[in-house]
Write an enzyme that holds these catalytic residues in place. Structure first.
Site, PDB file in Angstrom:
ATOM      1  N   ASP A 235      -9.263  73.236  72.862  1.00  0.00           N
ATOM      2  CA  ASP A 235      -9.174  73.532  74.289  1.00  0.00           C
ATOM      3  C   ASP A 235      -7.903  74.373  74.449  1.00  0.00           C
ATOM      4  O   ASP A 235      -6.810  73.842  74.601  1.00  0.00           O
ATOM      5  CB  ASP A 235      -9.097  72.241  75.093  1.00  0.00           C
ATOM      6  CG  ASP A 235      -9.109  72.476  76.591  1.00  0.00           C
ATOM      7  OD1 ASP A 235      -9.127  73.652  77.000  1.00  0.00           O
ATOM      8  OD2 ASP A 235      -9.084  71.509  77.360  1.00  0.00           O
TER       9      ASP A 235
ATOM     10  N   CYS B 139     -10.479  76.292  80.503  1.00  0.00           N
ATOM     11  CA  CYS B 139     -10.710  75.995  81.913  1.00  0.00           C
ATOM     12  C   CYS B 139     -10.588  77.311  82.687  1.00  0.00           C
ATOM     13  O   CYS B 139      -9.900  77.402  83.701  1.00  0.00           O
ATOM     14  CB  CYS B 139      -9.744  74.937  82.434  1.00  0.00           C
ATOM     15  SG  CYS B 139      -8.002  75.252  82.093  1.00  0.00           S
TER      16      CYS B 139
ATOM     17  N   ASP C  78      -1.212  68.629  68.665  1.00  0.00           N
ATOM     18  CA  ASP C  78      -0.827  69.654  69.629  1.00  0.00           C
ATOM     19  C   ASP C  78       0.422  70.355  69.103  1.00  0.00           C
ATOM     20  O   ASP C  78       1.242  69.742  68.407  1.00  0.00           O
ATOM     21  CB  ASP C  78      -0.544  69.042  71.006  1.00  0.00           C
ATOM     22  CG  ASP C  78      -0.551  70.092  72.108  1.00  0.00           C
ATOM     23  OD1 ASP C  78      -1.617  70.264  72.753  1.00  0.00           O
ATOM     24  OD2 ASP C  78       0.480  70.751  72.330  1.00  0.00           O
TER      25      ASP C  78
END
Length: 383
Positions: free
Chosen positions: A284, A337, A246
């Site tokens: 994501d 999302c 990340d």
């Protein structure tokens, strides 16, 4: 705290949120200044605040003002509570209603009834077509709690039995037995031994369905790992080598501990240190979060087109950044999302134009209420 005192607390918190404070920060501020409030009080106040934010415009219309008092008055009128018995001014209850407040309020109209910001509606409608109103209405209700059974530890029936023994009841999803919807006892999960021992993880249904649809791989990279939920799901699926990365190392602080608890083998890569290529690369990406607005309803009211345009550039940059890590014949899985087309299908179409050595295997949108959160995934293959 009495029920009326809880409503009074919710009014104060909502006023701070409407003034620009994030909901979690406003709740934490109230909690720290209200040491007398027990866990039941804190949970009840949180529910009042979040329900009010999910239905902010419709309840403000019913209550006659866009304020904490207006939203809670609207809640009383919507749910059948007599507001005169709530706004008593006695003890810690809200002050009595004025004549103007009693006379104000009307049935919500147009986008007020859908509880969406005006700015997002054209894009929402364009993205969702005939489902636009249905999905908006679903976002007005609380999302269910979903768990993922850790196949490295137990099977679904064993997990259900372990949770049942601790007062938590669940039912498996019809298509994915390792996905359990909690039907009772959700607030007990964090303190349960099933959670502490790594038998289950909190994870919404939509990303579980997405991860279950990923192609098989020997070596996988979760490039935007965050807290590591998808990396843990990949490890539990039997992938031999999983690397989590990340841009912010702080987001992965708990991942090593979570992996040990789950019995999962995950290599954690420092920001910018990923090397080599992988059979499967999962991204994501940061997004508007429009698919999760019933979990983070205050974010719905902070939506802006300039912020969305900045996110679109970030998503494009991340996609281009991971291309060197996708092995020949390997797969790139892009996830958001979000339910908005510019972040989803449009982003993939532009990527395929820039990178003709990739082709799309499939893409899928998950929408509430049937798939819990709104979620998008496209799986691309390198030629």
């Amino acid at each position: 705290m009495t029920p009326n005192a809880r409503i009074s607390a919710a009014i104060d918190i909502l006023d701070h949120v409407l003034g620009g404070m994030p909901a979690e920060a406003a709740l934490l501020r109230w909690s720290r200044s209200s040491r007398f409030a027990g866990s039941g009080d804190r949970n009840a106040v949180r529910d009042l605040v979040f329900d009010g934010l999910r239905r902010l415009r419709s309840r403000a219309a019913l209550g006659g003002s866009m304020s904490g008092r207006g939203v809670m008055l609207g809640m009383c009128r919507e749910t059948g509570l007599d507001p005169v018995n709530v706004f008593t001014g006695e003890g810690h209850a809200p002050l009595p209603l004025t004549a103007a407040e009693l006379a104000a309020g009307q049935a919500p109209k147009g986008l007020e009834a859908l509880d969406l910001p005006d700015e997002v509606w054209p894009l929402w409608q364009q993205s969702l077509g005939h489902r636009a109103e249905d999905v908006a209405l679903a976002m007005r209700d609380r999302a269910p709690v979903w768990l993922r059974v850790n196949a490295l530890r137990v099977d679904p029936q064993q997990a259900i039995a372990a949770l049942q023994a601790e007062g938590i009841t669940c039912q498996p999803h019809s298509e994915l037995p390792t996905a359990l919807m909690v039907t009772d006892g959700a607030r007990k999960i964090a303190a349960s031994s099933a959670y502490r021992d790594g038998l289950i993880e909190l994870q919404d249904l939509s990303p579980q369905l997405a991860c279950a649809a990923l192609p098989a791989a020997k070596r996988a990279l979760d490039y935007c790992a965050g807290g590591g939920g998808k990396a843990l799901a990949l490890a539990a699926s039997g992938i031999g080598s999983v690397v989590a990365h990340d841009a912010s190392a702080a987001r992965m602080t708990d991942l090593a501990q979570r992996a040990r608890r789950a019995g999962a083998r995950i290599q954690i890569a420092a920001p910018g240190s990923v090397k080599g290529s992988f059979d499967l690369v999962l991204v994501d990406v940061p997004c508007s979060g429009s698919g999760t607005w019933r979990r983070t309803p205050d974010a719905k009211w902070r939506f802006s087109m300039p912020a969305l345009h900045n996110l679109l550039q970030t998503q494009k940059d991340i996609l281009d950044e991971v291309v060197p890590h996708v092995a020949p014949k390997g797969h790139l899985a892009y996830m958001t999302c979000s339910v908005l087309t510019p972040e989803n299908g449009d982003q993939i179409a532009a990527f395929l134009t820039r990178h003709p050595d990739f082709e799309q295997d499939f893409q899928r949108s998950f929408l509430p209420p049937e798939a819990s959160d709104g979620f998008f995934m496209a799986v691309l293959r390198r030629r």
